[in-house]
Design a protein around this motif. Sequence first.
Motif, PDB file in Angstrom:
ATOM      1  N   ASP A  33      -7.542 -37.613   2.152  1.00 24.57           N
ATOM      2  CA  ASP A  33      -7.171 -38.327   3.381  1.00 24.57           C
ATOM      3  C   ASP A  33      -5.692 -38.729   3.292  1.00 24.57           C
ATOM      4  O   ASP A  33      -5.066 -38.595   2.229  1.00 24.57           O
ATOM      5  CB  ASP A  33      -8.126 -39.496   3.661  1.00 24.57           C
ATOM      6  N   SER A  93     -15.829 -39.328   2.293  1.00 24.63           N
ATOM      7  CA  SER A  93     -15.325 -38.621   3.482  1.00 24.63           C
ATOM      8  C   SER A  93     -14.585 -37.346   3.081  1.00 24.63           C
ATOM      9  O   SER A  93     -14.778 -36.289   3.690  1.00 24.63           O
ATOM     10  CB  SER A  93     -14.419 -39.547   4.302  1.00 24.63           C
ATOM     11  N   ASP A  96     -17.182 -34.863   1.330  1.00 28.22           N
ATOM     12  CA  ASP A  96     -18.076 -34.238   2.323  1.00 28.22           C
ATOM     13  C   ASP A  96     -17.320 -33.208   3.164  1.00 28.22           C
ATOM     14  O   ASP A  96     -17.861 -32.152   3.505  1.00 28.22           O
ATOM     15  CB  ASP A  96     -18.666 -35.303   3.257  1.00 28.22           C
ATOM     16  N   THR A 121     -12.753 -41.069  -5.611  1.00 28.30           N
ATOM     17  CA  THR A 121     -11.853 -42.222  -5.800  1.00 28.30           C
ATOM     18  C   THR A 121     -12.490 -43.501  -5.264  1.00 28.30           C
ATOM     19  O   THR A 121     -11.839 -44.538  -5.220  1.00 28.30           O
ATOM     20  CB  THR A 121     -10.497 -41.988  -5.100  1.00 28.30           C
ATOM     21  N   THR A 122     -13.734 -43.398  -4.801  1.00 30.35           N
ATOM     22  CA  THR A 122     -14.530 -44.600  -4.546  1.00 30.35           C
ATOM     23  C   THR A 122     -15.780 -44.451  -5.416  1.00 30.35           C
ATOM     24  O   THR A 122     -16.115 -43.335  -5.825  1.00 30.35           O
ATOM     25  CB  THR A 122     -15.001 -44.711  -3.079  1.00 30.35           C
TER      26      THR A 122
HETATM   27  P1  NAD Z   1     -14.321 -43.145   2.525  1.00 33.35           P
HETATM   28  O1  NAD Z   1     -14.226 -41.868   1.808  1.00 33.35           O
HETATM   29  O2  NAD Z   1     -14.394 -43.066   4.022  1.00 33.35           O
HETATM   30  O3  NAD Z   1     -13.145 -44.105   2.069  1.00 33.35           O
HETATM   31  C1  NAD Z   1     -13.100 -45.448   2.550  1.00 33.35           C
HETATM   32  C2  NAD Z   1     -11.676 -45.973   2.510  1.00 33.35           C
HETATM   33  O4  NAD Z   1     -11.293 -46.188   1.156  1.00 33.35           O
HETATM   34  C3  NAD Z   1     -10.646 -44.996   3.114  1.00 33.35           C
HETATM   35  O5  NAD Z   1      -9.760 -45.731   3.905  1.00 33.35           O
HETATM   36  C4  NAD Z   1      -9.934 -44.440   1.881  1.00 33.35           C
HETATM   37  O6  NAD Z   1      -8.607 -44.063   2.139  1.00 33.35           O
HETATM   38  C5  NAD Z   1      -9.995 -45.615   0.937  1.00 33.35           C
HETATM   39  N1  NAD Z   1      -9.914 -45.253  -0.470  1.00 33.35           N
HETATM   40  C6  NAD Z   1     -10.562 -44.253  -1.094  1.00 33.35           C
HETATM   41  N2  NAD Z   1     -10.254 -44.246  -2.400  1.00 33.35           N
HETATM   42  C7  NAD Z   1      -9.369 -45.256  -2.599  1.00 33.35           C
HETATM   43  C8  NAD Z   1      -8.666 -45.744  -3.743  1.00 33.35           C
HETATM   44  N3  NAD Z   1      -8.841 -45.227  -4.956  1.00 33.35           N
HETATM   45  N4  NAD Z   1      -7.826 -46.797  -3.571  1.00 33.35           N
HETATM   46  C9  NAD Z   1      -7.679 -47.377  -2.359  1.00 33.35           C
HETATM   47  N5  NAD Z   1      -8.305 -46.959  -1.243  1.00 33.35           N
HETATM   48  C10 NAD Z   1      -9.147 -45.905  -1.368  1.00 33.35           C
HETATM   49  O7  NAD Z   1     -15.604 -44.010   2.064  1.00 33.35           O
HETATM   50  P2  NAD Z   1     -16.859 -43.664   1.175  1.00 33.35           P
HETATM   51  O8  NAD Z   1     -17.770 -44.819   1.317  1.00 33.35           O
HETATM   52  O9  NAD Z   1     -16.496 -43.202  -0.168  1.00 33.35           O
HETATM   53  O10 NAD Z   1     -17.509 -42.411   1.948  1.00 33.35           O
HETATM   54  C11 NAD Z   1     -18.177 -42.589   3.164  1.00 33.35           C
HETATM   55  C12 NAD Z   1     -18.601 -41.259   3.735  1.00 33.35           C
HETATM   56  O11 NAD Z   1     -19.478 -40.570   2.831  1.00 33.35           O
HETATM   57  C13 NAD Z   1     -19.409 -41.444   5.025  1.00 33.35           C
HETATM   58  O12 NAD Z   1     -19.071 -40.440   5.941  1.00 33.35           O
HETATM   59  C14 NAD Z   1     -20.850 -41.325   4.545  1.00 33.35           C
HETATM   60  O13 NAD Z   1     -21.724 -40.957   5.608  1.00 33.35           O
HETATM   61  C15 NAD Z   1     -20.710 -40.243   3.493  1.00 33.35           C
HETATM   62  N6  NAD Z   1     -21.788 -40.195   2.480  1.00 33.35           N
HETATM   63  C16 NAD Z   1     -22.066 -38.987   1.924  1.00 33.35           C
HETATM   64  C17 NAD Z   1     -23.062 -38.876   0.962  1.00 33.35           C
HETATM   65  C18 NAD Z   1     -23.371 -37.530   0.367  1.00 33.35           C
HETATM   66  O14 NAD Z   1     -24.282 -37.373  -0.437  1.00 33.35           O
HETATM   67  N7  NAD Z   1     -22.635 -36.499   0.704  1.00 33.35           N
HETATM   68  C19 NAD Z   1     -23.772 -40.005   0.549  1.00 33.35           C
HETATM   69  C20 NAD Z   1     -23.436 -41.224   1.102  1.00 33.35           C
HETATM   70  C21 NAD Z   1     -22.433 -41.316   2.063  1.00 33.35           C
END
Ligand code: NAD
Length: 366
Positions: A33, A93, A96, A121-122
């Motif tokens: 992103d 995000s 996926d 990274t999360t």
């Molecule tokens: P995300 O990927 O949307 O990230 C959330 C925010 O955190 C973003 O603004 C990003 O820039 C920021 N961020 C990420 N890493 C960072 C870091 N190291 N330092 C500072 N900021 C950081 O959030 P998420 O919760 O990881 O992912 C959510 C998405 O994943 C949703 O679309 C959800 O539906 C999907 N999801 C997928 C699965 C799967 O098995 N594929 C399971 C659960 C959720």
Amino acid sequence: MEQFIMKTKVYMGKSALEHLKDFQIRRAFIICDPFMAESGMVKRITDCLDRQQAVYEIFSEVVPDPDIHVVTKGIGHMTAFAPDTLIALGGGSAIDTAKAVRYIYEQGTSEKKKCLIAIPTTSGTGSEVTSFSVITDREKNVKYPLRDDAMVPDVALLDPELVVSVPAAVTADTGMDVLTHALEACASEKACDFGDAFAEKAVKLIFDYLETAVKNGENQDARERVHNASCMAGVAFNSTSLGLCHGMAHALGAKFHISHGRSNAMLLSHIIAYNAETAAERYTKAASVLGISSPTGKTAALNLSRKVKQLRDKIGIPEKVTSLGISRKEFLDAVPEMAETALKDPCTETNPRKPVLAEIEQIFAK
Ligand code: NAD
């Protein structure tokens, strides 16, 4: 016959990123992103690629809760660049998006499958080891969990140094996503000993370390444990699927733009209470990991529900949508539509108690 597949090669711990050199990468297509590009995080990847003299292109247009438009655009860039490897850097995000990009790209070609390296990274989604990719339809405000084993990443690099910068609120939300994955895997109709092994460990790690990771993000040990828990919960639910909490969270998150982790966090204790009787034995096992023991299974399940609520309160996640600036009327007006969407969500299928529409509406109202 049941199956337990663990396809992804996982590297964990400090400097896990260095293992990029173990793969003969020549042309890498990096999907992330804009924050990853602007914050310099992506440079940690490109520095590794430079050392191995690989060329790369960065596609940094991933949006939270990715939609089909970003996936289509990614496929266009990937086709033009012709990589041998995809690297997904970011939260769920980005991962996926990369999974959907590779999957759809490969439907139209007989080329050798490209290697997908996922670098979370999360600490939340476990997407680095799952066959799911959640794509949002913004016109209809609906999230679609796509599922195919061909989407599972080949490699996951779990480097805790990459999560130190995650803000406290995102750490809290994503950490509760981990707990939801683990507890829904434990309670799933498809729960099995193999899934339990990963899920129960993830539950324990979250209760032991999430609060510290939220309140003291610099604590490397807590960060590492929560990061590992996230992946382990992913391994668990990839085999058992999920439950009603995810079905409802997808509907809630898509309708009101509440983050995925927070949507789960607001619902989880209610879902455990709803399932308490039907899944009493399964929750009792999970609760025992936390030292909760009580005479009957249902009581243990309700105690577990309370523990989940306490953790959510301690890490500052509100219980009510009105705390997020959504009016009570607006929310209640949306409940029938969200309940219908949740009932049809594929995650709801494996919930241990089969809900009817009115019950889902009641849980939303709570
Ligand atoms: P995300 O990927 O949307 O990230 C959330 C925010 O955190 C973003 O603004 C990003 O820039 C920021 N961020 C990420 N890493 C960072 C870091 N190291 N330092 C500072 N900021 C950081 O959030 P998420 O919760 O990881 O992912 C959510 C998405 O994943 C949703 O679309 C959800 O539906 C999907 N999801 C997928 C699965 C799967 O098995 N594929 C399971 C659960 C959720």
